[in-house]
Write a protein that holds these residues in place. Structure first.
Motif, mmCIF file in Angstrom:
data_model
loop_
_atom_site.group_PDB
_atom_site.id
_atom_site.type_symbol
_atom_site.label_atom_id
_atom_site.label_comp_id
_atom_site.label_asym_id
_atom_site.label_seq_id
_atom_site.Cartn_x
_atom_site.Cartn_y
_atom_site.Cartn_z
ATOM 1 N N SER A 127 47.768 25.087 41.648
ATOM 2 C CA SER A 127 47.883 26.533 41.793
ATOM 3 C C SER A 127 47.318 27.004 43.118
ATOM 4 C CB SER A 127 47.139 27.205 40.627
ATOM 5 O OG SER A 127 47.297 28.604 40.653
ATOM 6 N N GLY A 128 47.732 28.211 43.503
ATOM 7 C CA GLY A 128 47.205 28.855 44.701
ATOM 8 C C GLY A 128 46.289 30.003 44.327
ATOM 9 N N GLY A 129 45.070 30.012 44.868
ATOM 10 C CA GLY A 129 44.107 31.051 44.548
ATOM 11 C C GLY A 129 44.394 32.362 45.270
ATOM 12 N N LEU A 130 44.093 33.478 44.587
ATOM 13 C CA LEU A 130 44.317 34.805 45.158
ATOM 14 C C LEU A 130 43.024 35.582 45.364
ATOM 15 C CD1 LEU A 130 47.464 35.869 43.079
ATOM 16 C CD2 LEU A 130 47.397 35.326 45.515
ATOM 17 N N GLN A 131 41.884 34.921 45.068
ATOM 18 C CA GLN A 131 40.587 35.561 45.252
ATOM 19 C C GLN A 131 39.690 34.629 46.052
ATOM 20 O OE1 GLN A 131 40.176 38.676 44.416
ATOM 21 N NE2 GLN A 131 42.127 38.803 43.296
ATOM 22 N N PRO A 132 38.774 35.182 46.842
ATOM 23 C CA PRO A 132 37.949 34.342 47.724
ATOM 24 C C PRO A 132 37.027 33.377 46.987
ATOM 25 C CG PRO A 132 37.191 36.627 47.739
ATOM 26 C CD PRO A 132 38.507 36.621 47.053
ATOM 27 N N PHE A 133 36.673 33.695 45.726
ATOM 28 C CA PHE A 133 35.755 32.812 44.993
ATOM 29 C C PHE A 133 36.443 31.583 44.414
ATOM 30 C CE2 PHE A 133 37.088 36.228 42.074
ATOM 31 C CZ PHE A 133 37.655 35.493 41.049
ATOM 32 N N LEU A 134 37.762 31.501 44.515
ATOM 33 C CA LEU A 134 38.488 30.321 44.030
ATOM 34 C C LEU A 134 38.607 29.315 45.170
ATOM 35 C CD1 LEU A 134 41.271 31.736 41.713
ATOM 36 C CD2 LEU A 134 39.521 30.103 41.085
ATOM 37 N N LYS A 135 37.666 28.413 45.207
ATOM 38 C CA LYS A 135 37.629 27.421 46.273
ATOM 39 C C LYS A 135 38.630 26.299 45.993
ATOM 40 C CE LYS A 135 34.161 29.688 47.998
ATOM 41 N NZ LYS A 135 34.365 30.575 49.174
ATOM 42 N N ILE A 136 39.110 25.688 47.057
ATOM 43 C CA ILE A 136 40.009 24.543 46.907
ATOM 44 C C ILE A 136 39.273 23.414 46.187
ATOM 45 C CG2 ILE A 136 41.229 22.729 48.172
ATOM 46 C CD1 ILE A 136 41.966 24.835 50.233
ATOM 47 N N GLY A 137 39.920 22.896 45.156
ATOM 48 C CA GLY A 137 39.303 21.864 44.345
ATOM 49 C C GLY A 137 38.655 22.378 43.081
ATOM 50 N N SER A 138 38.523 23.712 42.961
ATOM 51 C CA SER A 138 37.984 24.290 41.734
ATOM 52 C C SER A 138 39.089 24.363 40.678
ATOM 53 C CB SER A 138 37.391 25.674 41.998
ATOM 54 O OG SER A 138 38.403 26.584 42.422
ATOM 55 N N PHE A 139 38.696 24.719 39.452
ATOM 56 C CA PHE A 139 39.651 24.788 38.343
ATOM 57 C C PHE A 139 39.741 26.228 37.825
ATOM 58 C CE2 PHE A 139 37.523 20.514 37.605
ATOM 59 C CZ PHE A 139 38.458 19.817 38.356
ATOM 60 N N CYS A 140 40.903 26.571 37.294
ATOM 61 C CA CYS A 140 41.107 27.904 36.728
ATOM 62 C C CYS A 140 41.864 27.780 35.415
ATOM 63 C CB CYS A 140 41.880 28.788 37.702
ATOM 64 S SG CYS A 140 42.038 30.505 37.165
ATOM 65 N N ILE A 141 41.367 28.446 34.369
ATOM 66 C CA ILE A 141 42.034 28.460 33.072
ATOM 67 C C ILE A 141 42.662 29.837 32.870
ATOM 68 C CG2 ILE A 141 39.880 29.055 31.852
ATOM 69 C CD1 ILE A 141 41.006 27.371 29.482
ATOM 70 N N ALA A 142 43.931 29.859 32.486
ATOM 71 C CA ALA A 142 44.689 31.103 32.365
ATOM 72 C C ALA A 142 44.405 31.758 31.018
ATOM 73 C CB ALA A 142 46.175 30.833 32.532
ATOM 74 N N VAL A 143 43.363 32.579 30.973
ATOM 75 C CA VAL A 143 43.045 33.323 29.757
ATOM 76 C C VAL A 143 44.162 34.321 29.463
ATOM 77 C CG1 VAL A 143 41.379 34.874 28.661
ATOM 78 C CG2 VAL A 143 40.589 33.024 30.141
ATOM 79 N N LYS A 144 44.671 34.936 30.523
ATOM 80 C CA LYS A 144 45.850 35.803 30.428
ATOM 81 C C LYS A 144 46.875 35.309 31.434
ATOM 82 C CE LYS A 144 43.254 40.071 29.392
ATOM 83 N NZ LYS A 144 41.909 39.625 29.783
ATOM 84 N N SER A 145 48.159 35.494 31.101
ATOM 85 C CA SER A 145 49.234 35.138 32.028
ATOM 86 C C SER A 145 50.157 36.331 32.214
ATOM 87 C CB SER A 145 50.051 33.950 31.501
ATOM 88 O OG SER A 145 49.265 32.783 31.434
ATOM 89 N N ILE A 146 50.521 36.568 33.465
ATOM 90 C CA ILE A 146 51.483 37.620 33.789
ATOM 91 C C ILE A 146 52.803 36.950 34.147
ATOM 92 C CG2 ILE A 146 52.029 39.574 35.297
ATOM 93 C CD1 ILE A 146 49.026 39.863 35.815
ATOM 94 N N GLY A 147 53.859 37.304 33.441
ATOM 95 C CA GLY A 147 55.155 36.695 33.689
ATOM 96 C C GLY A 147 56.026 37.540 34.601
#
Length: 290
Positions: free
Chosen positions: A118-138
Protein backbone atom coordinates in the motif's frame (compact mmCIF):
# COMPACT_ATOMS: atom_id res chain seq x y z
CA UNK A 1 -33.93 -24.77 -1.32
CA UNK A 2 -32.34 -22.40 -3.84
CA UNK A 3 -30.99 -24.03 -7.00
CA UNK A 4 -28.03 -22.49 -8.86
CA UNK A 5 -28.22 -23.22 -12.63
CA UNK A 6 -25.18 -23.81 -14.81
CA UNK A 7 -25.23 -20.28 -16.21
CA UNK A 8 -24.96 -18.75 -12.70
CA UNK A 9 -22.53 -21.15 -11.07
CA UNK A 10 -20.08 -22.53 -13.62
CA UNK A 11 -18.41 -25.74 -12.45
CA UNK A 12 -15.55 -27.19 -14.46
CA UNK A 13 -15.82 -30.81 -15.71
CA UNK A 14 -13.34 -31.88 -13.02
CA UNK A 15 -15.61 -30.53 -10.27
CA UNK A 16 -13.64 -27.35 -9.59
CA UNK A 17 -14.82 -23.73 -9.34
CA UNK A 18 -14.68 -21.98 -12.71
CA UNK A 19 -11.89 -19.45 -12.11
CA UNK A 20 -10.15 -20.73 -8.99
CA UNK A 21 -9.92 -24.32 -10.28
CA UNK A 22 -10.08 -25.89 -6.83
CA UNK A 23 -12.55 -28.38 -5.36
CA UNK A 24 -14.58 -27.74 -2.19
CA UNK A 25 -12.51 -30.19 -0.18
CA UNK A 26 -9.31 -28.29 -1.09
CA UNK A 27 -10.46 -25.11 0.69
CA UNK A 28 -9.57 -24.49 4.33
CA UNK A 29 -11.74 -22.29 6.55
CA UNK A 30 -8.76 -20.00 7.18
CA UNK A 31 -7.74 -18.18 3.99
CA UNK A 32 -4.73 -15.90 3.57
CA UNK A 33 -5.20 -13.76 0.46
CA UNK A 34 -2.46 -12.00 -1.53
CA UNK A 35 -2.42 -10.20 -4.86
CA UNK A 36 0.66 -11.71 -6.50
CA UNK A 37 0.53 -15.41 -7.50
CA UNK A 38 4.23 -15.77 -6.62
CA UNK A 39 3.53 -14.48 -3.12
CA UNK A 40 1.42 -17.60 -2.51
CA UNK A 41 4.61 -19.62 -2.82
CA UNK A 42 6.21 -17.33 -0.23
CA UNK A 43 3.31 -17.92 2.17
CA UNK A 44 3.47 -21.68 1.63
CA UNK A 45 7.21 -21.71 2.31
CA UNK A 46 6.22 -21.35 5.98
CA UNK A 47 3.79 -24.29 5.88
CA UNK A 48 4.64 -27.55 7.62
CA UNK A 49 2.69 -29.64 5.08
CA UNK A 50 1.13 -29.00 1.66
CA UNK A 51 -2.04 -30.69 0.38
CA UNK A 52 -2.51 -29.07 -3.02
CA UNK A 53 -0.92 -26.52 -5.33
CA UNK A 54 -3.18 -25.18 -8.10
CA UNK A 55 -2.59 -22.37 -10.61
CA UNK A 56 -5.12 -20.93 -13.06
CA UNK A 57 -4.74 -17.47 -14.60
CA UNK A 58 -3.82 -15.09 -11.75
CA UNK A 59 -5.36 -17.39 -9.16
CA UNK A 60 -2.76 -19.49 -7.37
CA UNK A 61 -3.89 -21.67 -4.45
CA UNK A 62 -1.90 -23.70 -1.97
CA UNK A 63 -3.59 -25.42 0.97
CA UNK A 64 -1.51 -26.82 3.80
CA UNK A 65 -0.89 -26.62 7.53
CA UNK A 66 0.98 -24.16 9.72
CA UNK A 67 1.53 -25.11 13.37
CA UNK A 68 -1.46 -27.41 13.24
CA UNK A 69 -3.75 -24.90 11.51
CA UNK A 70 -5.15 -25.80 8.09
CA UNK A 71 -4.75 -22.73 5.88
CA UNK A 72 -5.40 -21.89 2.24
CA UNK A 73 -3.08 -19.32 0.65
CA UNK A 74 -4.61 -17.80 -2.47
CA UNK A 75 -3.80 -15.00 -4.90
CA UNK A 76 -6.59 -12.74 -6.12
CA UNK A 77 -4.82 -10.57 -8.67
CA UNK A 78 -5.37 -6.81 -8.79
CA UNK A 79 -8.57 -4.88 -8.22
CA UNK A 80 -12.02 -5.13 -6.71
CA UNK A 81 -13.39 -6.82 -9.84
CA UNK A 82 -11.11 -9.78 -9.09
CA UNK A 83 -12.26 -9.76 -5.46
CA UNK A 84 -15.83 -10.11 -6.72
CA UNK A 85 -14.80 -13.32 -8.50
CA UNK A 86 -12.73 -14.71 -5.65
CA UNK A 87 -15.23 -14.04 -2.85
CA UNK A 88 -18.16 -15.48 -4.76
CA UNK A 89 -16.28 -18.63 -5.69
CA UNK A 90 -14.85 -19.06 -2.20
CA UNK A 91 -18.34 -18.77 -0.74
CA UNK A 92 -19.69 -21.20 -3.32
CA UNK A 93 -16.95 -23.71 -2.51
CA UNK A 94 -17.82 -23.43 1.18
CA UNK A 95 -21.61 -23.23 1.06
CA UNK A 96 -22.98 -24.69 -2.17
CA UNK A 97 -23.18 -28.42 -2.86
CA UNK A 98 -21.52 -28.79 -6.27
CA UNK A 99 -23.30 -32.12 -6.90
CA UNK A 100 -26.86 -30.90 -6.31
CA UNK A 101 -26.25 -27.19 -7.07
CA UNK A 102 -28.14 -26.24 -3.92
CA UNK A 103 -27.15 -24.36 -0.79
CA UNK A 104 -25.74 -26.53 1.97
CA UNK A 105 -27.94 -26.74 5.10
CA UNK A 106 -25.09 -25.81 7.46
CA UNK A 107 -23.31 -22.51 6.88
CA UNK A 108 -19.50 -22.69 6.76
CA UNK A 109 -17.88 -19.41 7.81
CA UNK A 110 -14.53 -18.46 6.33
CA UNK A 111 -11.84 -16.29 7.93
CA UNK A 112 -10.24 -14.14 5.25
CA UNK A 113 -7.14 -12.01 5.84
CA UNK A 114 -5.65 -10.14 2.92
CA UNK A 115 -1.95 -9.28 3.04
CA UNK A 116 -1.19 -6.45 0.63
CA UNK A 117 1.11 -3.58 -0.25
CA UNK A 118 0.00 0.00 0.00
CA UNK A 119 0.87 3.66 -0.36
CA UNK A 120 0.68 5.86 2.74
CA UNK A 121 -1.26 9.14 2.72
CA UNK A 122 -0.15 10.45 6.12
CA UNK A 123 3.34 11.42 7.30
CA UNK A 124 3.27 8.99 10.26
CA UNK A 125 3.02 5.98 7.93
CA UNK A 126 6.66 5.16 7.41
CA UNK A 127 7.88 2.85 4.68
CA UNK A 128 8.02 -0.65 6.09
CA UNK A 129 5.29 -0.04 8.66
CA UNK A 130 1.99 -1.94 8.66
CA UNK A 131 -1.59 -0.70 8.39
CA UNK A 132 -4.81 -2.58 9.17
CA UNK A 133 -7.97 -1.39 7.39
CA UNK A 134 -10.44 -0.88 10.23
CA UNK A 135 -12.61 0.97 7.70
CA UNK A 136 -12.46 0.79 3.91
CA UNK A 137 -13.66 3.38 1.43
CA UNK A 138 -14.64 1.94 -1.94
CA UNK A 139 -14.06 4.04 -5.05
CA UNK A 140 -15.38 1.03 -6.94
CA UNK A 141 -19.11 0.30 -7.30
CA UNK A 142 -19.02 -3.46 -6.61
CA UNK A 143 -21.12 -3.25 -3.44
CA UNK A 144 -23.85 -1.28 -5.22
CA UNK A 145 -24.68 -4.30 -7.39
CA UNK A 146 -25.65 -6.42 -4.36
CA UNK A 147 -28.76 -6.33 -2.21
CA UNK A 148 -28.20 -5.55 1.47
CA UNK A 149 -25.43 -3.02 1.00
CA UNK A 150 -27.30 -0.33 2.91
CA UNK A 151 -27.24 -2.52 6.03
CA UNK A 152 -23.44 -2.53 6.25
CA UNK A 153 -22.49 0.96 5.01
CA UNK A 154 -21.35 3.77 7.30
CA UNK A 155 -23.48 6.55 5.82
CA UNK A 156 -22.35 9.22 8.29
CA UNK A 157 -18.72 8.64 7.38
CA UNK A 158 -19.61 8.56 3.67
CA UNK A 159 -21.41 11.88 3.89
CA UNK A 160 -18.49 13.56 5.63
CA UNK A 161 -16.06 12.09 3.10
CA UNK A 162 -17.99 13.31 0.07
CA UNK A 163 -18.48 16.75 1.58
CA UNK A 164 -14.90 17.37 2.69
CA UNK A 165 -13.30 16.03 -0.49
CA UNK A 166 -15.76 17.75 -2.84
CA UNK A 167 -16.26 14.30 -4.33
CA UNK A 168 -16.99 14.55 -8.08
CA UNK A 169 -20.43 13.11 -8.90
CA UNK A 170 -19.16 11.64 -12.16
CA UNK A 171 -16.86 9.29 -10.23
CA UNK A 172 -19.82 7.42 -8.71
CA UNK A 173 -20.85 6.95 -5.10
CA UNK A 174 -18.05 5.93 -2.70
CA UNK A 175 -19.07 3.57 0.10
CA UNK A 176 -17.63 2.92 3.56
CA UNK A 177 -17.60 -0.46 5.32
CA UNK A 178 -15.97 -1.74 8.51
CA UNK A 179 -13.70 -4.76 8.84
CA UNK A 180 -14.60 -7.62 11.15
CA UNK A 181 -14.03 -6.30 14.68
CA UNK A 182 -12.83 -9.59 16.12
CA UNK A 183 -10.20 -9.97 13.40
CA UNK A 184 -9.03 -6.39 13.95
CA UNK A 185 -8.66 -7.12 17.67
CA UNK A 186 -6.22 -9.95 16.93
CA UNK A 187 -3.68 -7.35 15.73
CA UNK A 188 -4.08 -4.97 18.69
CA UNK A 189 -0.57 -5.45 20.08
CA UNK A 190 1.39 -5.96 16.87
CA UNK A 191 4.44 -3.70 16.80
CA UNK A 192 4.50 -1.13 14.00
CA UNK A 193 0.81 -1.77 13.12
CA UNK A 194 -1.38 1.31 12.57
CA UNK A 195 -5.17 1.18 12.61
CA UNK A 196 -6.34 2.99 9.53
CA UNK A 197 -8.96 3.99 7.02
CA UNK A 198 -8.01 2.55 3.65
CA UNK A 199 -9.20 3.70 0.23
CA UNK A 200 -9.61 1.06 -2.44
CA UNK A 201 -8.95 2.79 -5.74
CA UNK A 202 -10.10 1.43 -9.10
CA UNK A 203 -6.70 1.97 -10.70
CA UNK A 204 -3.05 2.53 -9.85
CA UNK A 205 -2.33 5.75 -11.69
CA UNK A 206 -4.88 8.58 -12.09
CA UNK A 207 -7.40 7.01 -9.65
CA UNK A 208 -4.67 7.28 -6.99
CA UNK A 209 -3.59 10.76 -8.11
CA UNK A 210 -0.53 9.64 -10.09
CA UNK A 211 0.08 11.75 -13.18
CA UNK A 212 2.25 10.51 -16.05
CA UNK A 213 1.56 11.70 -19.61
CA UNK A 214 -2.21 12.25 -19.23
CA UNK A 215 -3.19 15.15 -16.94
CA UNK A 216 -5.45 14.43 -13.97
CA UNK A 217 -9.13 15.37 -14.29
CA UNK A 218 -9.27 16.18 -10.56
CA UNK A 219 -5.79 17.37 -9.52
CA UNK A 220 -6.90 18.49 -6.03
CA UNK A 221 -8.61 15.24 -5.06
CA UNK A 222 -5.61 13.65 -3.35
CA UNK A 223 -4.94 16.81 -1.36
CA UNK A 224 -8.55 16.82 -0.17
CA UNK A 225 -8.37 13.13 0.73
CA UNK A 226 -5.19 13.65 2.76
CA UNK A 227 -6.80 16.58 4.64
CA UNK A 228 -10.00 14.65 5.52
CA UNK A 229 -10.82 14.32 9.24
CA UNK A 230 -13.90 12.80 10.87
CA UNK A 231 -14.38 11.83 14.51
CA UNK A 232 -10.65 11.39 15.03
CA UNK A 233 -10.11 9.40 11.83
CA UNK A 234 -8.02 10.32 8.83
CA UNK A 235 -7.47 8.41 5.59
CA UNK A 236 -4.24 6.50 5.96
CA UNK A 237 -3.50 4.66 2.74
CA UNK A 238 -4.40 3.61 -0.79
CA UNK A 239 -4.72 0.07 -2.09
CA UNK A 240 -7.11 -1.65 -4.53
CA UNK A 241 -9.09 -4.47 -2.88
CA UNK A 242 -10.06 -3.98 0.78
CA UNK A 243 -13.49 -2.38 0.20
CA UNK A 244 -14.87 -5.25 -1.89
CA UNK A 245 -13.34 -7.84 0.44
CA UNK A 246 -14.87 -6.30 3.56
CA UNK A 247 -18.28 -5.62 2.02
CA UNK A 248 -18.84 -8.94 0.25
CA UNK A 249 -17.59 -10.89 3.27
CA UNK A 250 -20.09 -9.02 5.45
CA UNK A 251 -22.96 -9.79 3.10
CA UNK A 252 -22.00 -13.47 2.90
CA UNK A 253 -21.44 -13.87 6.65
CA UNK A 254 -17.68 -14.35 6.55
CA UNK A 255 -14.98 -12.61 8.61
CA UNK A 256 -12.52 -10.42 6.70
CA UNK A 257 -9.83 -7.80 7.14
CA UNK A 258 -6.98 -6.32 5.09
CA UNK A 259 -3.49 -5.64 6.45
CA UNK A 260 -0.83 -3.96 4.32
CA UNK A 261 2.82 -3.12 4.43
CA UNK A 262 3.55 0.45 3.39
CA UNK A 263 5.92 0.54 0.41
CA UNK A 264 5.49 4.22 -0.55
CA UNK A 265 4.48 7.50 1.03
CA UNK A 266 2.65 9.88 -1.26
CA UNK A 267 3.34 12.95 0.90
CA UNK A 268 7.11 12.51 1.09
CA UNK A 269 7.39 11.09 -2.46
CA UNK A 270 9.34 8.14 -1.10
CA UNK A 271 9.04 4.55 -2.30
CA UNK A 272 10.99 1.34 -2.22
CA UNK A 273 10.96 -1.59 -4.65
CA UNK A 274 12.76 -3.70 -2.02
CA UNK A 275 9.80 -4.57 0.15
CA UNK A 276 9.80 -8.38 0.04
CA UNK A 277 11.30 -8.81 3.50
CA UNK A 278 8.66 -6.49 4.96
CA UNK A 279 5.90 -8.45 3.23
CA UNK A 280 7.36 -11.70 4.54
CA UNK A 281 7.40 -10.26 8.07
CA UNK A 282 3.71 -9.38 7.72
CA UNK A 283 2.91 -12.84 6.36
CA UNK A 284 4.55 -14.41 9.42
CA UNK A 285 2.44 -12.19 11.69
CA UNK A 286 -0.79 -13.09 9.87
CA UNK A 287 -0.02 -16.82 9.96
CA UNK A 288 0.19 -16.53 13.75
CA UNK A 289 -3.02 -14.49 14.02
CA UNK A 290 -5.30 -16.22 11.50
Amino acid sequence: MKYFPESELIINPDGTAFHLHIKPEQLAEKVLLVGDPERVTLVASHFDTIECDVLNREFHTITGTYKGKRITAMSHGIGTDNIDIVLNELDALANIDFDTRTEKPDFRQLTLIRVGTSGGLQPFLKIGSFCIAVKSIGMDTVLHYYSGGNDIRDFEFESAFKSQTNWPVKLGAPYVVHADEELVSRFENVENMVKGVTISAIGFYAPQGRELRIPLAFPDLNKNIEAFRFEGDCITNYEMESSALASLAHLMGHKAVTVCTIIANRLTNEATPNYKSSVDDLIRIVLEKI
